[in-house]
Design a protein around this motif. Structure first.
Motif, PDB file in Angstrom:
ATOM      1  N   ARG A 234      26.952 -46.380 -12.967  1.00 51.59           N
ATOM      2  CA  ARG A 234      25.843 -46.673 -12.069  1.00 51.59           C
ATOM      3  C   ARG A 234      26.178 -46.394 -10.606  1.00 51.59           C
ATOM      4  O   ARG A 234      25.476 -45.675  -9.927  1.00 51.59           O
ATOM      5  CB  ARG A 234      25.396 -48.120 -12.237  1.00 51.59           C
ATOM      6  CG  ARG A 234      24.213 -48.431 -11.348  1.00 51.59           C
ATOM      7  CD  ARG A 234      23.722 -49.829 -11.527  1.00 51.59           C
ATOM      8  NE  ARG A 234      22.745 -49.911 -12.597  1.00 51.59           N
ATOM      9  CZ  ARG A 234      22.516 -51.013 -13.288  1.00 51.59           C
ATOM     10  NH1 ARG A 234      23.213 -52.080 -13.044  1.00 51.59           N
ATOM     11  NH2 ARG A 234      21.598 -51.035 -14.214  1.00 51.59           N
TER      12      ARG A 234
ATOM     13  N   ASP B  92      29.030 -34.719 -14.913  1.00 54.76           N
ATOM     14  CA  ASP B  92      28.059 -34.593 -13.811  1.00 54.76           C
ATOM     15  C   ASP B  92      28.797 -34.465 -12.483  1.00 54.76           C
ATOM     16  O   ASP B  92      28.478 -33.622 -11.644  1.00 54.76           O
ATOM     17  CB  ASP B  92      27.159 -35.841 -13.711  1.00 54.76           C
ATOM     18  CG  ASP B  92      26.295 -36.025 -14.956  1.00 54.76           C
ATOM     19  OD1 ASP B  92      26.109 -35.030 -15.686  1.00 54.76           O
ATOM     20  OD2 ASP B  92      25.825 -37.161 -15.174  1.00 54.76           O
TER      21      ASP B  92
ATOM     22  N   GLY C 194      26.976 -41.182 -12.535  1.00 57.04           N
ATOM     23  CA  GLY C 194      26.761 -40.432 -13.768  1.00 57.04           C
ATOM     24  C   GLY C 194      28.054 -40.258 -14.539  1.00 57.04           C
ATOM     25  O   GLY C 194      29.004 -41.006 -14.358  1.00 57.04           O
TER      26      GLY C 194
ATOM     27  N   ARG D 198      16.982 -44.435  -9.504  1.00 55.72           N
ATOM     28  CA  ARG D 198      17.432 -45.276 -10.626  1.00 55.72           C
ATOM     29  C   ARG D 198      18.293 -44.408 -11.536  1.00 55.72           C
ATOM     30  O   ARG D 198      18.012 -43.243 -11.744  1.00 55.72           O
ATOM     31  CB  ARG D 198      16.239 -45.832 -11.404  1.00 55.72           C
ATOM     32  CG  ARG D 198      15.304 -46.632 -10.504  1.00 55.72           C
ATOM     33  CD  ARG D 198      14.648 -47.757 -11.276  1.00 55.72           C
ATOM     34  NE  ARG D 198      13.603 -48.371 -10.452  1.00 55.72           N
ATOM     35  CZ  ARG D 198      13.674 -49.599  -9.991  1.00 55.72           C
ATOM     36  NH1 ARG D 198      14.710 -50.347 -10.239  1.00 55.72           N
ATOM     37  NH2 ARG D 198      12.699 -50.101  -9.276  1.00 55.72           N
ATOM     38  N   ILE D 199      19.324 -45.026 -12.055  1.00 56.07           N
ATOM     39  CA  ILE D 199      20.264 -44.247 -12.857  1.00 56.07           C
ATOM     40  C   ILE D 199      19.806 -44.204 -14.305  1.00 56.07           C
ATOM     41  O   ILE D 199      19.377 -45.193 -14.888  1.00 56.07           O
ATOM     42  CB  ILE D 199      21.679 -44.867 -12.765  1.00 56.07           C
ATOM     43  CG1 ILE D 199      22.144 -44.897 -11.312  1.00 56.07           C
ATOM     44  CG2 ILE D 199      22.673 -44.102 -13.623  1.00 56.07           C
ATOM     45  CD1 ILE D 199      22.301 -43.551 -10.679  1.00 56.07           C
ATOM     46  N   ASP D 200      19.947 -43.028 -14.870  1.00 53.27           N
ATOM     47  CA  ASP D 200      19.575 -42.803 -16.253  1.00 53.27           C
ATOM     48  C   ASP D 200      20.463 -43.646 -17.177  1.00 53.27           C
ATOM     49  O   ASP D 200      21.687 -43.514 -17.163  1.00 53.27           O
ATOM     50  CB  ASP D 200      19.780 -41.303 -16.534  1.00 53.27           C
ATOM     51  CG  ASP D 200      19.401 -40.940 -17.953  1.00 53.27           C
ATOM     52  OD1 ASP D 200      18.994 -41.843 -18.695  1.00 53.27           O
ATOM     53  OD2 ASP D 200      19.519 -39.752 -18.291  1.00 53.27           O
ATOM     54  N   PRO D 201      19.865 -44.533 -17.985  1.00 55.21           N
ATOM     55  CA  PRO D 201      20.689 -45.403 -18.840  1.00 55.21           C
ATOM     56  C   PRO D 201      21.472 -44.640 -19.911  1.00 55.21           C
ATOM     57  O   PRO D 201      22.408 -45.193 -20.503  1.00 55.21           O
ATOM     58  CB  PRO D 201      19.669 -46.352 -19.488  1.00 55.21           C
ATOM     59  CG  PRO D 201      18.346 -45.718 -19.296  1.00 55.21           C
ATOM     60  CD  PRO D 201      18.436 -44.798 -18.125  1.00 55.21           C
ATOM     61  N   SER D 202      21.123 -43.374 -20.163  1.00 58.57           N
ATOM     62  CA  SER D 202      21.841 -42.626 -21.201  1.00 58.57           C
ATOM     63  C   SER D 202      23.291 -42.357 -20.801  1.00 58.57           C
ATOM     64  O   SER D 202      24.128 -42.069 -21.654  1.00 58.57           O
ATOM     65  CB  SER D 202      21.132 -41.304 -21.495  1.00 58.57           C
ATOM     66  OG  SER D 202      21.287 -40.422 -20.408  1.00 58.57           O
ATOM     67  N   VAL D 203      23.588 -42.464 -19.500  1.00 63.77           N
ATOM     68  CA  VAL D 203      24.966 -42.272 -19.038  1.00 63.77           C
ATOM     69  C   VAL D 203      25.903 -43.232 -19.773  1.00 63.77           C
ATOM     70  O   VAL D 203      26.984 -42.863 -20.210  1.00 63.77           O
ATOM     71  CB  VAL D 203      25.052 -42.498 -17.507  1.00 63.77           C
ATOM     72  CG1 VAL D 203      26.502 -42.600 -17.067  1.00 63.77           C
ATOM     73  CG2 VAL D 203      24.355 -41.375 -16.770  1.00 63.77           C
TER      74      VAL D 203
END
Lengths: 144, 579, 327
Positions: free
Chosen positions: B151, B110, B106, B502-507
């Motif tokens: 990621r 975070d 993140g 799954r990682i939030d693409p907004s990062v």
């Protein structure tokens, strides 16, 4: 056999030529190296591109090496973006060459990759025979 | 504690178990043997040392209430050269191993929130994982970074990200571990700069930076420059921390990745220790006194599934390091001889098939690390063969080592397998194989391990050796000569679907915006000047690059810019592939 | 154009207009050595240009691929359009191969260049046939210089390099290369020596060894060709990983070509190359015929007699050859 200047040139390849690569920054190349040896020992010629390739460097290699298939190894969860991108890049270059993906791909993602035109997906721990068969089948499917 | 003695004379500790021998004549024979052994003196020294060191508040007895000794068997005892049986006299009776869980993804904010939570819960150590572009020296806005930002760890492009990462954290009070190698100099420079902004002197900073560049060429492949200039950066950092940061560990020599790449246990052991020797030689060549830095070196090993092989590996590691440091390199300080290591269970042993059974693998591997005398341990999550671990799986992994620590008795007796013929043989065998590899490297390097390691990197000895081992293993599995439960035996049909993180693409978006702002608000003249100075310094081999690197990060030069400046001088490395 | 259904004429046309897919496909056909390969030869021979063929050889680990990568970049900067044939051995057991030369040139393969990896595919005679055909395709497609890169082992590989316009031998410190090269006969064919890894200790020693050998060759007259032209190969010190000395190699290769042109030796070399290929092809054709003849009843009978009677093997062989030549 005979061939004149107007004959088609696409006879069945006696010795498959496979481009193996990793896309992006991920440095896990153990699987790729093992697969390279598996394919070599199955009599194929492996054009080993190794780490940190881009779709365009792979396309260039496929053109120049006249490869029969592309094998990609994925460990960084990027398969859903990079797999389809590779398929598209080959198609854009006018290359009818199948893409086989191995590495860490969750089962739930496989249908998405097949939909995007990936020829075969090999899960973690796929045995050597399965790897060889998948590559042969992918090439056969194309030339058929 | 029950002191075993006979007629006022100290006897080996296994005699504390005398009651298990029913035959008095056998007992008397054993007593007689003991009076002629020279171990009494060693035992006495051990006992003094043990009694002088504090122990945990624990009764040190079995589950059934049987009191047990701190150690059984023969000299040399734990805490005694060459430390085969452990580096402390009482091992985990003094302090349990550190249960270090490496995590992070993140944005910097975070991760900062998580750090604060760890500190609130009484943890004193922060472990930082960086994302792939950061590890490779690329900024988040590089074309190479696409889809990778935040990621697998946190993205740190500029000093601003490091400021966010450690906002409101007292860096004088925490110990920070940073897992980064190629751009380790830049990460350390940023950490120092953040501390300075908070008014904390760098001498107060404590922590570890992995900074083990050699294994990158051999296994993990996260390199930037060619080996020799990279080693200059490492020795620059060793010189800098030795002089200015006495509480900092400048290199954590890591076999973990060598094993994950497919090496055997003996290759992991030998390559890692050889890299350790190479750093020692490089630092001495750079003008450092061996005893000034050797005690700040630490190791990082893998714990795989062949329990006894791993145990032998851990024991051999301590013995080899001690012998070489003392006899080959002439270190005088006992703490220079001690091989301290962190262990992580083998990620590569985890199977995607029937993932729950990985919990059992991790437990056995964790137990091997504990009885092997590790100083800290990370246990893998059972779902890591598929993707980043879920929170639930990470919790089970931590609980696993707590079970090993508190329920199995592994922490009660030091080196509990020591003296067993198979374990002693395995330890000797691991050492023998490692010595053969050292001999080869010495030969390659005309008597220098450092030169031998350079040559081995260049001629493909390491990558070739690792690839050979990986392929041999694969063929054995394929042929069914080696059973991997759930993969080529005891399989089940369709494996059920696991919940994956799954990682939030907004990062990525947030980080790109952040980087853009920093670039806009900084003084670009100052950046160009700092980068020009860095390039000029880099061209002078004897200059320490750390001060100029700190100046560059203070001007908010990005990691990508600093890396490029150095690459302009040093070049970039690509593997001369041996497949 | 669909590359898989195009005719040979279309492929050649496309190759000449810059379609790398067509070049790649033609090379595959040449490599397979079937009837199509003969057709490709017939089509491309009249289209040959004036490509400068450069052979580069060196032991594994000598860094020759890295050097080649650097040369490619340098030639591109000078406005040339280079291509490489990188030759690696096939596995004698499976016939497969792992071809890793591209990765060694990686990061420096510039756009507009062409790199093809080629496996020796078992019997080395095949290589002697495939390489001239492949060079012809690349030449017809407008590439120059064309590099043939081989590991300096095996007579055919040495011959392939020797048949180039300019033969470059790469040596490195600490590998006893000079001695190895001497054994393999590489010293005699070299037109230019590169001492790679010149930043390493021992590089000066390699240079000195090579100078000594060249001095010796001069004393014996071995460096003077049949027509009395004397050319002493340059020895250039290079660190391919950083690019130091690469420009000098590019100049040195160009200088050698100038020498060939000025001395009139270029035409001789190329004539020699054609002669060598014709001989290889004739040899291959005869061998194939021989294989065929050996199956014939007459041959079987002659063999039978040699095994079971006093009919000598020499006479049996003569009899079989007579069947082929009709003498």
């Amino acid at each position: 056999m005979s061939a004149d200047s107007n004959s088609a040139t696409d006879e069945a390849p006696e010795r498959l030529r496979i481009v193996l690569a990793k896309l992006g920054l991920d440095g896990h190349d153990r699987g790729l190296k093992v697969v390279a040896r598996i394919l070599r020992d199955a009599g194929m010629e492996v054009i080993f591109l190794g780490l940190r390739q881009t779709t365009s460097s792979i396309v260039a290699a496929v053109e120049q090496e006249d490869a029969d298939a592309v094998g990609l190894s994925m460990h960084n969860a990027g398969h859903l973006t990079l797999g389809p991108k590779m398929v598209q890049a080959l198609a854009d270059a006018g290359l009818d060459v199948p893409v086989v993906i191995g590495g860490i791909v969750p089962a739930e993602d496989e249908p998405l990759l097949y939909q995007a035109g990936v020829a075969a997906v090999l899960g973690p721990g796929a045995p050597a025979t399965e790897v060889v068969e998948a590559v042969r089948a992918a090439v056969a499917q194309r030339t058929a | 504690m029950a002191t075993p003695s006979a007629g006022g004379q100290a006897v080996p500790l296994w005699m504390g178990q005398a009651h298990v021998y029913p035959c008095p004549s056998l007992l008397s024979i054993l007593y007689a043997m003991d009076s002629t052994t020279p171990d009494n003196e060693a035992y006495g020294r051990w006992k003094d040392a043990y009694e002088a060191s504090p122990t945990r508040d624990d009764s040190f007895e079995t589950m059934s209430g049987v009191p047990v000794e701190p150690v059984y068997g023969d000299a040399p005892y734990p805490g005694q050269y060459p430390y085969t049986r452990g580096i402390h006299p009482g091992m985990y009776r003094g302090r349990l191993w550190t249960m270090r869980m490496f995590a992070g993804f993140g944005t910097a904010e975070d991760t900062n929130a998580r750090f604060k939570e760890i500190l609130r819960n009484g943890g004193g150590g922060l472990s930082t994982a960086f994302d792939m572009p950061t590890l490779m020296g690329y900024d988040s806005d590089s074309e190479w970074a696409e889809g990778e930002v935040g990621r697998a760890g946190v993205a740190v492009d500029t000093l601003a990200d490091m400021e966010d990462l450690f906002a409101d954290i007292d860096l004088a009070k925490v110990s920070t571990s940073m897992t980064i190698n190629g751009p380790a100099n830049i990460a350390l420079a940023k950490y120092i700069a953040v501390a300075e902004k908070k008014g904390i002197d760098r001498a107060q900073l404590s922590g570890t930076i992995q900074n083990d560049i050699l294994k990158e060429y051999q296994a993990q492949k996260e390199y930037i420059y060619p080996p020799r200039p990279s080693m200059r950066i490492v020795t620059d950092m060793m010189r800098y921390t030795t002089a200015e940061m006495p509480k900092w560990h400048p290199v954590s020599i890591s076999g973990y990745h060598i094993r994950e790449a497919g090496s055997t246990a003996a290759q992991e052991l030998a390559f890692t220790l050889a890299n350790g020797f190479a750093y020692v030689e490089a630092a001495v060549a750079a003008g450092l006194e061996i005893d000034a830095f050797a005690k700040r070196l630490s190791f990082f090993f893998n714990s795989h599934s062949d329990f006894f092989e791993e145990l032998g590996k851990f024991r051999a590691a301590r013995r080899i390091w001690a012998r070489w440091m003392k006899e080959h390199y002439g270190a005088q300080d006992e703490s220079s001889w001690k091989c301290r290591f962190h262990t992580q269970t083998a990620g590569v042993s985890l199977t995607a098939q029937q993932p729950e059974i990985n919990i059992a693998r991790v437990a056995i591997q964790a137990f091997a690390a504990a009885v092997g005398g590790t100083q800290s341990l990370h246990t893998d999550s059972y779902d890591e063969a598929l993707a980043l671990p879920t929170e639930d799986a990470a919790r089970i992994a931590l609980r696993t080592q707590q079970i090993v620590a508190y329920e199995t008795g592994a922490a009660v007796v030091a080196d509990p397998f020591g003296g067993a013929p198979y374990v002693e043989w395995m330890t000797d065998e691991m050492e023998r194989q490692a010595e053969a590899i050292f001999a080869h490297l010495l030969d390659l390097g005309n008597g220098s391990i450092l030169e031998g390691v350079y040559e081995g990197i260049e001629n493909g000895y390491f990558v070739g050796g690792i690839a050979d081992s990986a392929y041999r293993f694969e063929r054995e599995v394929n042929a069914g000569r080696r059973i991997i439960v759930g993969v080529n035996a005891f399989t089940e049909g369709d494996d059920d679907e696991r919940q994956l993180l799954r990682i939030d693409p907004s990062v990525e978006e947030i980080q790109l915006k952040r980087l853009g702002e920093v670039k806009q608000n900084r003084n670009s003249d100052a950046v160009s000047q700092a980068l020009a100075k860095l390039k000029a310094d880099a061209a002078v081999p004897d200059l320490n690059l750390m001060p100029t690197t700190i100046e560059a990060v203070q001007a908010y030069a990005t990691e990508g810019e600093i890396t490029q400046a150095l690459a302009d001088v040093f070049g970039r490395y690509t593997e001369q592939a041996i497949v | 154009m669909n590359i898989r259904t195009a005719s040979l004429t279309e492929l050649v046309e496309a190759a000449r207009s810059g379609d790398n897919r067509a070049v790649g496909r033609l090379l595959t056909l040449v490599e397979r050595g079937s009837a199509a390969a003969e057709e490709v030869a017939a089509l491309t021979h009249p289209l040959r240009g004036n490509a400068h063929v450069v052979g580069i050889t060196g032991a594994p680990g000598s860094g020759k691929s890295t050097l080649v990568g650097r040369l490619l970049a340098g030639w591109c900067q000078r406005g040339l359009r280079p291509a490489v044939l990188a030759i690696d051995p096939s596995s004698p057991i499976s016939g497969g191969a792992i071809l890793g030369d591209r990765i060694r040139m990686d990061d420096v393969i510039p756009e507009g260049t062409f790199v093809r990896s080629m496996a020796t595919r078992g019997h080395q005679g095949g290589l002697a046939l495939a390489v001239p055909g492949a060079v012809r395709v690349l030449d017809a497609a407008g590439f120059s210089p064309i590099v043939i890169e081989t590991v300096g082992v095996g007579q055919v590989e040495v011959d392939v390099v020797a048949a180039a316009d300019t033969a470059v031998v790469v040596a490195t410190p600490g590998m006893g290369d000079a001695v190895q090269a001497n054994k393999a006969g590489l010293l005699e064919v070299a037109d230019l020596f590169v001492v790679n890894k010149a930043d390493r200790p021992g590089a000066a020693d390699v240079r000195r060894d090579l100078e000594l050998m060249l001095d010796l060759a001069h004393v014996t007259g071995a460096d003077t060709d049949d027509s009395g032209v004397y050319f002493r190969p340059q020895i250039l010190m290079v660190t391919a990983t950083t690019g130091t000395g690469v420009a000098e190699v590019i100049d040195g290769i160009a200088d050698h070509l100038k020498h060939l042109t000025a001395s009139g030796r270029l035409a001789d070399r190329r004539a020699h190359r054609v002669k060598a290929e014709v001989r290889s092809r004739a040899h291959a054709a005869l061998e194939q015929q021989l294989r065929h003849s050996m199956q014939s009843d007459a041959a079987t009978a002659a063999l039978e007699k040699a095994i079971n009677s006093n009919f000598s093997p020499v006479d049996a062989a003569r009899k079989i050859v007579q069947k082929i030549t009709g003498d």
